[in-house]
Design an enzyme around this catalytic site. Sequence first.
Site, PDB file in Angstrom:
ATOM      1  N   HIS A  11       0.813  -1.221   0.000  1.00 55.46           N
ATOM      2  CA  HIS A  11       0.000   0.000   0.000  1.00 55.46           C
ATOM      3  C   HIS A  11       0.847   1.271   0.000  1.00 55.46           C
ATOM      4  O   HIS A  11       0.667   2.145  -0.851  1.00 55.46           O
ATOM      5  CB  HIS A  11      -0.946  -0.017   1.201  1.00 55.46           C
ATOM      6  N   CYS A  43      -7.531  -6.248   4.717  1.00 51.83           N
ATOM      7  CA  CYS A  43      -8.733  -5.951   5.486  1.00 51.83           C
ATOM      8  C   CYS A  43      -9.955  -6.676   4.931  1.00 51.83           C
ATOM      9  O   CYS A  43     -10.973  -6.812   5.626  1.00 51.83           O
ATOM     10  CB  CYS A  43      -8.990  -4.446   5.508  1.00 51.83           C
TER      11      CYS A  43
END
Length: 444
Positions: A11, A43
């Site tokens: 990320h 997530c």
Amino acid sequence: MSKIVVIGANHAGTACINTILGAKTKDEVVVFDRNNNISFLGCGMALWIGNQIHSGDGLFYSNKEKLEAAGAKVNMESEIKSIDFEDKKVNAVLKDGTTVSESYDKLVLATGSIPVVPNIPGKDLENVQLVKLYQNAQEVIEKLKNPEIKNITVVGAGYIGVELAEAFERHGKNVTLIDVCDTVLASYYDKEFSQKMQDVLVNHGIKTVFEETVIEIKGDGKVESVVTDKGEYKSDMVILSIGFKPNNELGKEKLELFKNGAYLVNKKQETSIKDVYAIGDCATVYDNTIGDRNYIALATNAVRSGIVAASNIVGTELETIGVQGSNGISIYDYKMVSTGLSVKKANSLGIEVEYVDFNDLQKPEFIETENPEVKIRIVYDKKTRVILGAQIASYYDMSMGIHMFSLAIQEKTTVDKLKLLDIFFLPHFNKPYNYITMAALNAK
């Protein structure tokens, strides 16, 4: 034109690379990553494992091909052996075994975090699982097909542990959730909120075990039980979700570190060595709730840190505005969101706070459709009355409200300012005297 080497392309790294290339400065960007995929949204892993989504394919938003199409040179499945910070060289072994020494003008460390694995007997038994990478999720999903795996113990009742407990129960497994703390989600919520989530888990058949420490995993080749300092729990699979620590292996001997080993960075993401930046879970963030550097490992923080570092690298001076650690969770449709400090956390830091709680329906009583109760807590500084934290919980999706509190903390807004805040009213959405206004009005 500069040569920029980025180590790590998840990320934070992906955000940094895209920002550098998007600036059109013609800088050369060379990327190294030891995984065979990038941008995996961990997530969403529990949704995949729990069959709430049909595939993990949608949990990626970038790849090697996209980054190379934008102009980067990307080396996947490559291992960094060492970094020579004095001569500005990165020494790596590529996928094909080739050894390279890559020079750089600027270096970005985006090495992320690694799972905490307790050094206990049995941790290497078959069916003791870590769940962080795409490959970890694939392995767990495959093992769930085995009918012999009936009892699953999840060690660690933070966000990932709670989400996985739900996912395994959706498969009809007998799930035990163990933590050393006295409740679930202890890092984010006060007991009055976390207890509600614990009740949700128990009501769905998940066994919760608190204030117990795992001291051994028993089994003959395969897992058979988990032993704590107070009991023993039959287990066919064990998930270790105790937490994560910064992956600082490449720079821990040279770079200045935070107390937990994260690279200490300033508001431009610069480390203690010139031209070396650190971003994402391997680095600190500036925490507005305490007015100092802290460690808060969240994907949202990682992305922002990548943008900040990249902007400074290409010559656009930019400082972070800081973070509040905003977060959320939804388990069996029960939603909890928080930002900033809980009362428990504030007390542990020696910060004197007051708090106000309020419970109410989301919409007026005359609404005949779905109208769940909402629970809110606002935490504020006892002397200055500046808002330092908020927690909201409900079966209603009130999650957007926490963003307002995040901004309030960032801008040092007092709880009294909320009393007459212009909040609209329409029966379809809320009450004329809504719970945010009423909580503020009831603040001491």
